[in-house]
Design a protein around this motif. Sequence first.
Motif, PDB file in Angstrom:
ATOM      1  N   UNK A  14       0.801  -1.225   0.000  1.00  0.00           N
ATOM      2  CA  UNK A  14       0.000   0.000   0.000  1.00  0.00           C
ATOM      3  C   UNK A  14       0.832   1.272   0.000  1.00  0.00           C
ATOM      4  N   UNK A  15       2.160   1.158   0.035  1.00  0.00           N
ATOM      5  CA  UNK A  15       3.001   2.343   0.018  1.00  0.00           C
ATOM      6  C   UNK A  15       2.922   3.145   1.298  1.00  0.00           C
ATOM      7  N   UNK A  16       2.706   2.487   2.408  1.00  0.00           N
ATOM      8  CA  UNK A  16       2.599   3.170   3.697  1.00  0.00           C
ATOM      9  C   UNK A  16       3.888   3.004   4.504  1.00  0.00           C
ATOM     10  N   UNK A  17       4.094   3.850   5.507  1.00  0.00           N
ATOM     11  CA  UNK A  17       5.347   3.779   6.269  1.00  0.00           C
ATOM     12  C   UNK A  17       5.406   2.551   7.174  1.00  0.00           C
ATOM     13  N   UNK A  18       6.616   2.119   7.465  1.00  0.00           N
ATOM     14  CA  UNK A  18       6.813   1.025   8.409  1.00  0.00           C
ATOM     15  C   UNK A  18       6.481   1.505   9.821  1.00  0.00           C
ATOM     16  N   UNK A  19       5.920   0.601  10.615  1.00  0.00           N
ATOM     17  CA  UNK A  19       5.609   0.959  11.996  1.00  0.00           C
ATOM     18  C   UNK A  19       6.333   0.064  13.001  1.00  0.00           C
ATOM     19  N   UNK A  20       7.084  -0.888  12.503  1.00  0.00           N
ATOM     20  CA  UNK A  20       7.771  -1.831  13.384  1.00  0.00           C
ATOM     21  C   UNK A  20       9.188  -2.030  12.854  1.00  0.00           C
ATOM     22  N   UNK A  21      10.129  -1.259  13.360  1.00  0.00           N
ATOM     23  CA  UNK A  21      11.482  -1.291  12.838  1.00  0.00           C
ATOM     24  C   UNK A  21      12.360  -2.268  13.616  1.00  0.00           C
ATOM     25  N   UNK A  22      13.151  -3.057  12.877  1.00  0.00           N
ATOM     26  CA  UNK A  22      14.062  -3.995  13.521  1.00  0.00           C
ATOM     27  C   UNK A  22      15.200  -3.265  14.227  1.00  0.00           C
ATOM     28  N   UNK A  23      15.372  -1.979  13.927  1.00  0.00           N
ATOM     29  CA  UNK A  23      16.427  -1.204  14.592  1.00  0.00           C
ATOM     30  C   UNK A  23      16.189  -1.136  16.092  1.00  0.00           C
ATOM     31  N   UNK A  24      14.934  -1.299  16.490  1.00  0.00           N
ATOM     32  CA  UNK A  24      14.585  -1.196  17.906  1.00  0.00           C
ATOM     33  C   UNK A  24      14.063  -2.531  18.439  1.00  0.00           C
ATOM     34  N   UNK A  25      14.394  -3.608  17.735  1.00  0.00           N
ATOM     35  CA  UNK A  25      13.914  -4.929  18.125  1.00  0.00           C
ATOM     36  C   UNK A  25      15.070  -5.914  18.232  1.00  0.00           C
ATOM     37  N   UNK A  26      14.926  -6.881  19.117  1.00  0.00           N
ATOM     38  CA  UNK A  26      15.831  -8.021  19.164  1.00  0.00           C
ATOM     39  C   UNK A  26      15.215  -9.062  18.240  1.00  0.00           C
ATOM     40  N   UNK A  27      15.682  -9.074  17.002  1.00  0.00           N
ATOM     41  CA  UNK A  27      15.051  -9.905  15.970  1.00  0.00           C
ATOM     42  C   UNK A  27      15.346 -11.379  16.237  1.00  0.00           C
ATOM     43  N   UNK A  28      14.278 -12.169  16.370  1.00  0.00           N
ATOM     44  CA  UNK A  28      14.448 -13.587  16.674  1.00  0.00           C
ATOM     45  C   UNK A  28      13.386 -14.396  15.944  1.00  0.00           C
TER      46      UNK A  28
END
Length: 322
Positions: A118-132
């Motif tokens: 849909x061309x919308x912004x991301x709301x959940x960035x891995x920059x602030x997540x412990x990706x697992x």
Amino acid sequence: MDVPFFPSLYTTDHRKRELRELLMRQINCALEVCLSLECLNDLQLIFQYETFIAHSHMNGDQSHQYWRTLGDVISSTFALGYHENIESKGDTPPFLIQLRKTAFARIYSADKNVALFLGRPLRMSKRFCYFQLPGSSSTTSLDSSAQPQRSPHEWDLASTINYTAETRWSALCAFVKEDIMELLFDRNRADYLQEVNTLQAMADTYWDALPSSFRLQSDIRLCPKRPVELDFLINPSEALIEIAQQMLHLVVEAVLWRDELANSGTTLSWKIAHYGLPAAGIIILAALARSKADSGSRILGAQVLQDLILLSAEPLESSNDS
């Protein structure tokens, strides 16, 4: 969604839609009661996630309800701390660790799919997540710089095609998608081409690491997989035009062989909207952009034209389903 007629409940599309709308209202009311208790927990998050998926099927990904419920489930994910190291709490039972990893991965992937489609912004960035990833320990997590710490993309050779495996793959793809989307808005950076090559190499590494049994290497009608396994495999993944043609053909095959598939979590309409339509758009735009007729004919070959015709002739169950 998958049963066209159920005489004791409905026999027409109109009655079917009425029943679905009634059930959706009941679901929304039940969720509001849960939220009003101010007692956020794992079960409530699962309820929020399933409601979000129901809105996707009922209202379409472009609807405000869908966009709002996605925001709500992301907020609850952060409030519960699923974006942190889930294994850091030693008293958490293993089954709950895997459930929380799975929830994080599904919601993270959904955020990227909606943003791309849909061309919308991301709301959940891995920059602030412990990706697992589910089905793994914290030693196979990814850090915020998008560099693997210890081969997170590697698979157990005995892995089978199931919901957890599909979730792992979706999350790995979403990990790359996030970097691609960020790069699209930063094309003036000096190392732009280097980053593109890095992402391409990462995507290739993830793809090459997939067990061969996870790849659809023949036409659907020739594949010996069971119905649910086949539906998991119909998630399309070399030039852009060639990939678009492969995606389009795979979606058309799914349309033609729909009776041989079982719903693994996404309906046929979802696959058409997220894979078939973008692939068809890429192919058509590429054909229009070619100035020479012979170049255009190579893009719109007989098979591609046939697939475009079959896709355009496919009626979706309702406008909401797309």
